[in-house]
Design an enzyme around this catalytic site. Structure first.
Site, short mmCIF file in Angstrom:
data_model
loop_
_atom_site.label_atom_id
_atom_site.label_comp_id
_atom_site.label_asym_id
_atom_site.label_seq_id
_atom_site.Cartn_x
_atom_site.Cartn_y
_atom_site.Cartn_z
N CYS A 253 -107.50 -106.44 40.44
CA CYS A 253 -107.55 -107.86 40.77
C CYS A 253 -107.42 -108.73 39.53
O CYS A 253 -108.14 -108.54 38.55
CB CYS A 253 -108.86 -108.16 41.49
SG CYS A 253 -109.02 -109.85 42.02
N CYS A 254 -106.50 -109.69 39.57
CA CYS A 254 -106.31 -110.62 38.46
C CYS A 254 -106.55 -112.06 38.89
O CYS A 254 -105.97 -112.98 38.33
CB CYS A 254 -104.89 -110.51 37.90
SG CYS A 254 -104.42 -108.86 37.40
N VAL A 255 -107.37 -112.27 39.92
CA VAL A 255 -107.69 -113.64 40.31
C VAL A 255 -108.58 -114.26 39.25
O VAL A 255 -108.83 -113.68 38.20
CB VAL A 255 -108.37 -113.70 41.69
CG1 VAL A 255 -107.44 -113.21 42.77
CG2 VAL A 255 -109.66 -112.90 41.70
#
Length: 654
Positions: A253-255
């Site tokens: 996840c790169c949020v």
């Protein structure tokens, strides 16, 4: 009747032995090896790492007191662990203590691999203190810096390639770990007890691009051998508690940095610790479920979560989600599908000043994990993730409900500086929406001049790029702009479709074609876009909205078509839509997430079975895109009540 008996051995629940190797120092040297508590990392550790889309991999060592160094955005933090024998959740695992792996990423043009902001800067300033998903203050850090090909950071294969490359580096360290002398050992058993049986539902990302997670890797917290939740249909996966403790989930996840959960967070999840360690409860397992890109899939997956929980016969559930935006749809839907069966359910999330993107009447027992004074997404990794105190309040709330006591309602709005509750009062308000107004077309559609408005970060190549998160400025897009001059600046959805065909989210070419065909009277000379992902409603309402209304009037717009992408993009679009409608200009939103649009009070909604990154349909399927756009435009003339929704008979599965 003859009874068939089995004389096979009946085994007890498997146990997990965790061996530890204490790391007192890390240095560089000719070969990778442990000796007397010191790990030597070979200077050529990353040499020869070859992964498609990855252009370079480098490794450096950062001591506990040396974190005042520049860093690219942090993709992940993970433990270094390796299986000695057995599979995930049983047998023996060896874990390096006093050490964390930190993976950073950019593309070949130097663009950070982040979506809702990024954590590039000075490393010491970008790591939250005492967060479950960040290195402990005394940890040594082995940093793996990965560069991928330009233009691939917002497409699913790009960030995934960076993680695969970092895992190959970790494999070389794991080989040395297995040869290191053991300094400690503990045995982890599955939780027992005779109290109420409870389950933890972990709702994680599963939409592609910068929103993906892996389960069941070969090595603890690894990548190799793992299955993508996307490839598993984002359907709920039932895990034993020891599987979670043994690194069965790897975060891609790169949020937004502050609200994402890293692999290290999953490895030592405070909610697992609190529930498993409570002697009055029995944690039966952890259900890991993804967040699909299409709304129909979101509700299908939520129903499967509800059915799985009901079939398991548990007495209570905690549902936790990370990040912010469209995953609130999954979060709200999953809680509703569980609570419908009469099971007490507590939700754990981050919303704070942003507020929930979606809600329902079942969200009456929620824990807020915000730590930032502003209540906003920040560039500090792990700042707005669940910690032990949050987990404690969630457990208290669940136990209170199991005793038959109601949870007090939340405050009407989130307030900066508000102190965490005591677990007896819900902490997250679910906002009510006032009914929308409905403007009327001044004439027939065939004589109406139409403008296009996007909240998905569309802009012309060469124009000033949007900030990647919550940019309240507008970009003007001239009507003759060809497809090849359009680009997008949001990682809140997989960009693969819009990179192939911008009409998937900004159907300017299709709108011109409908004008030429006489379906509409014409197009305005200018069209508009903002980057609405992660935006704060009040700022959209007071800054972007009035500016848009003024510009629409100046260009002579007589009707407006809006298009959203991610959950918070939709929310921003609806805020704009309502302001434009109030100004007397009829509008319709093409919404791939109609739940969000309806909750915010969109005046008119057209929706098809399409993913967030392609609301108009498949790339280059001009006929389908025209049908979706035409169906939306027709709603301008047929809608008789505010909030009317038309579901178009079009489907694109991405």
């Amino acid at each position: 009747m003859t009874q068939v008996r089995c004389d096979c051995e009946i085994l007890p629940p498997p146990t997990l032995v965790r061996e530890t190797v204490a790391v007192s120092a890390v240095r560089r040297g000719a070969t990778t090896a442990w000796r007397d508590g010191t790990l030597t990392v070979a200077t050529d550790l990353a040499d020869g790492i070859a992964v498609p889309l990855v252009t370079s991999v480098s490794v450096d060592v950062i001591p506990p007191d040396g974190r005042a160094v520049p860093t690219d955005t942090i993709l992940d933090v993970a433990p270094l662990a390796a299986k000695v024998e057995g599979g995930l959740g049983h047998g023996t695992t060896r874990l390096a203590t006093g050490l964390a792996l930190v993976v950073t990423g950019v593309d070949a043009q130097g663009t950070q691999l982040g979506e809702a902001g990024n954590s590039a800067g000075v490393l010491a300033d970008r790591l939250a203190d005492a967060a479950a998903g960040t290195p402990d203050p005394g940890d040594w850090i082995i940093r793996v810096a990965v560069t991928i090909e330009a233009g691939r950071r917002m497409e699913r294969p790009g960030p995934a390639a960076a993680h695969r490359a970092a895992d190959l580096v970790a494999d070389r360290l794991r080989a040395a770990l297995l040869a290191a002398p053991v300094t400690g050992r503990e045995t982890l058993t599955e939780p027992g007890g005779s109290g109420p049986r409870v389950a933890l539902v972990k709702l994680v990302m599963g939409q592609g691009a910068m929103h993906e997670n892996l389960v069941f890797p070969t090595e603890p917290a690894g990548v190799r051998g793992a299955a993508s939740l996307i490839d598993l249909g984002n359907l709920p996966q039932q895990l034993r508690v020891n599987e979670i403790r043994d690194g069965a989930v790897h975060s891609l996840c790169c949020v937004g940095p502050s609200s994402k959960e890293t692999t290290l967070h999953y490895y030592r999840d405070p909610l697992v610790t609190a529930l498993a360690g409570n002697p009055r409860l029995r944690l039966t397992g952890v259900i890991v479920v993804g967040s699909p890109a299409q709304e129909a899939d979101k509700h299908f997956v939520a129903r499967r979560v509800g059915a799985l929980v009901a079939a398991s016969g548990v007495d209570g559930v905690v549902v936790a989600t990370e990040g912010f935006g469209n995953n609130h749809i999954d979060f709200a839907a999953a809680i509703a599908e569980i609570a419908k069966y009469g099971t007490p359910t507590v939700g754990v999330c981050w919303s704070a000043a942003r507020g929930l993107v979606a809600g329902n009447e079942y969200l009456y027992a929620l824990v807020e994990v915000n730590k930032a004074a502003s209540g906003q997404e920040t560039d500090v990794l792990g700042e707005n993730t669940a910690d032990a105190a949050d987990a404690g309040r969630a457990v208290t709330m669940l136990e209170t409900m199991l005793l038959g006591t109601d949870i007090a309602p939340p405050p009407p709005v989130w307030e900066p500086g508000a102190t965490p509750g005591d677990g007896l009062r819900s902490e997250v308000p679910v906002a009510a929406t006032t009914p929308p107004e409905l403007a009327v077309l001044a004439g027939p559609l065939a004589a109406t001049r139409v403008a296009l408005v996007s909240s998905a970060g569309a802009h012309t190549a060469g124009d000033t790029p949007f900030r990647p998160y919550a940019d309240y400025t507008l970009r003007e897009i001239p009507a003759p702009t060809p497809d090849e001059r359009l680009t997008f600046a949001s990682g809140s959805y997989d960009n693969s479709d819009v990179n192939a065909d911008p009409n998937c989210l900004f159907p300017l070419a299709r709108l011109r074609e409908l004008a030429e065909a006489g379906v509409i009277g014409g197009v305005t000379g200018t069209h508009f876009a903002m980057q609405g992902g992660g935006a704060e409603i009040e700022r959209v309402r007071t800054i972007t909205g009035p500016d848009l209304v003024r510009r629409l009037r100046e260009c002579g717009a007589e009707a407006v078509v809006l298009v959203g992408a991610c959950g918070s993009c939709h929310r921003s679009a609806v805020v704009l839509q309502r302001l434009v409608e109030r100004a007397g200009i009829p509008t319709v939103i093409i919404a791939s997430l109609p739940t969000v649009a309806a909750q915010l009070g969109a005046p008119r909604i057209a929706t098809a079975d399409t993913p967030m990154g392609a609301a108009l349909g498949a790339p280059h399927d001009t006929a389908q895109q025209r049908r979706v756009l035409t169906g939306a435009l027709e709603l301008l003339t047929t809608a008789t009540t505010p909030g009317q929704t038309v579901r178009l008979a079009e489907s694109y599965r991405g």
